[in-house]
Enzyme design. Structure first.
Site, PDB file in Angstrom:
ATOM      1  N   SER A 152      52.326  35.072  26.071  1.00  0.00           N
ATOM      2  CA  SER A 152      52.738  36.082  25.082  1.00  0.00           C
ATOM      3  C   SER A 152      52.487  37.446  25.701  1.00  0.00           C
ATOM      4  CB  SER A 152      51.884  35.947  23.820  1.00  0.00           C
ATOM      5  OG  SER A 152      52.040  37.079  22.976  1.00  0.00           O
TER       6      SER A 152
ATOM      7  N   TYR B 275      43.621  34.540  19.644  1.00  0.00           N
ATOM      8  CA  TYR B 275      45.004  34.451  20.151  1.00  0.00           C
ATOM      9  C   TYR B 275      45.094  35.120  21.523  1.00  0.00           C
ATOM     10  CZ  TYR B 275      50.123  34.269  20.052  1.00  0.00           C
ATOM     11  OH  TYR B 275      51.446  33.998  20.353  1.00  0.00           O
TER      12      TYR B 275
HETATM   13  N1  LIG Z   1      57.369  34.221  17.713  1.00  0.00           N
HETATM   14  C1  LIG Z   1      56.754  35.155  18.437  1.00  0.00           C
HETATM   15  O1  LIG Z   1      56.836  36.372  18.145  1.00  0.00           O
HETATM   16  C2  LIG Z   1      55.965  34.744  19.659  1.00  0.00           C
HETATM   17  C3  LIG Z   1      55.594  35.748  20.567  1.00  0.00           C
HETATM   18  C4  LIG Z   1      54.864  35.378  21.692  1.00  0.00           C
HETATM   19  C5  LIG Z   1      54.524  34.056  21.915  1.00  0.00           C
HETATM   20  N2  LIG Z   1      54.897  33.108  20.998  1.00  0.00           N
HETATM   21  C6  LIG Z   1      54.520  31.724  21.287  1.00  0.00           C
HETATM   22  O2  LIG Z   1      55.682  30.913  21.264  1.00  0.00           O
HETATM   23  C7  LIG Z   1      55.288  29.554  21.047  1.00  0.00           C
HETATM   24  C8  LIG Z   1      56.203  28.914  20.030  1.00  0.00           C
HETATM   25  O3  LIG Z   1      55.994  29.514  18.778  1.00  0.00           O
HETATM   26  P1  LIG Z   1      57.190  29.950  17.809  1.00  0.00           P
HETATM   27  O4  LIG Z   1      57.205  31.436  17.797  1.00  0.00           O
HETATM   28  O5  LIG Z   1      58.418  29.215  18.148  1.00  0.00           O
HETATM   29  O6  LIG Z   1      56.571  29.515  16.395  1.00  0.00           O
HETATM   30  P2  LIG Z   1      56.910  28.278  15.433  1.00  0.00           P
HETATM   31  O7  LIG Z   1      55.819  28.280  14.436  1.00  0.00           O
HETATM   32  O8  LIG Z   1      58.303  28.426  14.940  1.00  0.00           O
HETATM   33  O9  LIG Z   1      56.828  27.001  16.369  1.00  0.00           O
HETATM   34  C9  LIG Z   1      55.600  26.447  16.790  1.00  0.00           C
HETATM   35  C10 LIG Z   1      55.744  24.940  16.767  1.00  0.00           C
HETATM   36  O10 LIG Z   1      54.564  24.362  17.330  1.00  0.00           O
HETATM   37  C11 LIG Z   1      54.185  23.260  16.501  1.00  0.00           C
HETATM   38  N3  LIG Z   1      52.759  22.985  16.640  1.00  0.00           N
HETATM   39  C12 LIG Z   1      51.705  23.678  16.131  1.00  0.00           C
HETATM   40  N4  LIG Z   1      50.552  23.071  16.431  1.00  0.00           N
HETATM   41  C13 LIG Z   1      50.872  21.965  17.147  1.00  0.00           C
HETATM   42  C14 LIG Z   1      50.121  20.931  17.743  1.00  0.00           C
HETATM   43  N5  LIG Z   1      48.782  20.896  17.633  1.00  0.00           N
HETATM   44  N6  LIG Z   1      50.773  19.963  18.423  1.00  0.00           N
HETATM   45  C15 LIG Z   1      52.126  19.980  18.530  1.00  0.00           C
HETATM   46  N7  LIG Z   1      52.900  20.913  17.963  1.00  0.00           N
HETATM   47  C16 LIG Z   1      52.279  21.905  17.290  1.00  0.00           C
HETATM   48  C17 LIG Z   1      54.542  23.708  15.083  1.00  0.00           C
HETATM   49  O11 LIG Z   1      54.617  22.613  14.196  1.00  0.00           O
HETATM   50  C18 LIG Z   1      55.888  24.384  15.332  1.00  0.00           C
HETATM   51  O12 LIG Z   1      56.949  23.472  15.281  1.00  0.00           O
HETATM   52  C19 LIG Z   1      53.813  29.604  20.649  1.00  0.00           C
HETATM   53  O13 LIG Z   1      53.018  29.251  21.766  1.00  0.00           O
HETATM   54  C20 LIG Z   1      53.588  31.067  20.291  1.00  0.00           C
HETATM   55  O14 LIG Z   1      52.257  31.457  20.450  1.00  0.00           O
HETATM   56  C21 LIG Z   1      55.619  33.420  19.892  1.00  0.00           C
END
Ligand SMILES: NC(=O)c1ccc[n+]([C@@H]2O[C@H](COP(=O)([O-])OP(=O)(O)OC[C@H]3O[C@@H](n4cnc5c(N)ncnc54)[C@H](O)[C@@H]3O)[C@@H](O)[C@H]2O)c1
Length: 251
Positions: free
Chosen positions: A141, A154
């Protein structure tokens, strides 16, 4: 097609960035293991892919368990004879809390998913890829590099993803395994629903992107698909930003 005959595991593929990437991988010809904790959303991603003619298998996976991650990798190898691409993407947010008040339990919960989940994925996939090489991509991130208030767990977990990426790239280079990380900015997914539901907060956070708009999951999926493909054959051990410049300018 850029990923024809490739076999991929995508963690957190039930939603957001993981789902968009699983769909793109499949559209580019890969067979995808949808490794997701949530059974309903994981099956939905599997259906979205298979109904449009792609290959996908949902494997319920909790990335905080090494055995579960190993199982997802085993399914890939049992079904397709190999693993080419591992996208360690599952992640969780953190309840905004000052470091002074954060409980050890809350801190550990974030680390378990965002840090151990990635370590387990690198270890299980690396062993499966030792013979024929492969590609590992980890979701960090911009919060690995810039800080916001009240999010120490985080930030710690995403900083660790960056360091683990570089360390693993060293260890695995001799097996022709490339390891990269991505650093998204604000992407409109489930993880930011709380912000999305508060218009003033959302507007303020969107302003951190250079063009003042959040990205969409597919903006990230396009980068991950590139990194997973042979087009990125000389890209290794780096973090690739996908943030519309959010981490690059002074606020
Ligand atoms: N959306 C943003 O702004 C953003 C920015 C930077 C980084 N990220 C990172 O992107 C990645 C994906 O997140 P996203 O934004 O798509 O959010 P999201 O919540 O839409 O997707 C996350 C997915 O991970 C699954 N998950 C959570 N805990 C889990 C576990 N223990 N085992 C297996 N699956 C699990 C959830 O059920 C969900 O389907 C994450 O690592 C997040 O930290 C997101």
């Amino acid at each position: 097609m850029k990923l024809e005959h490739k076999v991929a595991v995508v963690t957190g593929a039930g939603s957001g960035i993981g789902r968009a990437t699983a769909i793109r991988f499949a559209a580019e010809g890969a067979s995808v293991i949808v490794a997701e904790l949530n059974e309903r959303s994981g099956k939905e991603t599997e259906e979205l892919i298979t109904e449009s003619g792609g290959k996908a298998t949902f494997v319920q996976t909790d990335v905080t368990s090494f055995d579960a991650v190993q199982n997802a990798v085993n399914v890939a190898v049992e079904q397709h004879g190999k693993l080419d691409i591992m996208f360690n993407n599952a992640g969780t947010g953190t309840k905004p809390t000052s470091v002074l008040d954060m409980s050890i339990e809350d801190y550990d919960k974030t680390i378990a998913v965002n840090q151990y989940g990635v370590f387990f994925g690198i270890k299980a996939a690396g062993n499966a890829m030792k013979e024929d090489g492969g590609v590992i991509i980890n979701t960090a991130s911009i919060y690995a590099f810039i800080a916001d208030r009240n999010r120490i767990s985080y930030h710690a977990s995403k900083g660790a993803v960056v360091s683990m990426t570089k360390s693993a790239a060293f260890d695995l280079a001799k097996y022709n395994i490339r390891v990269n990380a991505i650093a998204p900015g604000l992407i409109e997914t489930g993880i930011v629903t709380d912000w999305r539901n508060q218009p003033e907060v959302w507007e303020q956070i969107e302003r951190a992107q250079m063009r003042r708009k959040a990205g969409q999951p597919d903006d990230v999926a396009k980068l991950v698909t590139f990194l997973a493909s042979d087009d990125a054959s000389f890209l290794n051990a780096h973090v690739h930003y996908v943030d519309d410049g959010a981490a690059a300018f002074k606020r």
